[in-house]
Design a protein around this motif. Sequence first.
Motif: not given
Length: 71
Positions: A1-3, A18, A68
């Motif tokens: 996850m790369s929020m 994201e 992502a």
Amino acid sequence: MSMRPVSCEACGTGVLVEKRSLPHTSVQWTGPTDRCPELAGGGARIAGCVRLRASIEREVREGRLTVAHDD
Ligand SMILES: [Zn+2]
């Protein structure tokens, strides 16, 4: 996850964003949306008010919000 946290410059409403693919940006509210006059009218169906979307697009342009990858 790369929020990535982004907040609306106009009303301060915070979201986690994201980028799943170039055309698909997912937005997760981190607080109440009723502070923003646009969101209070349109509900959370729209992905943020105009200022918030502009902030998100700027994050993408400046390379701080990247798509992502599953690798
Ligand atoms: Zn706003």
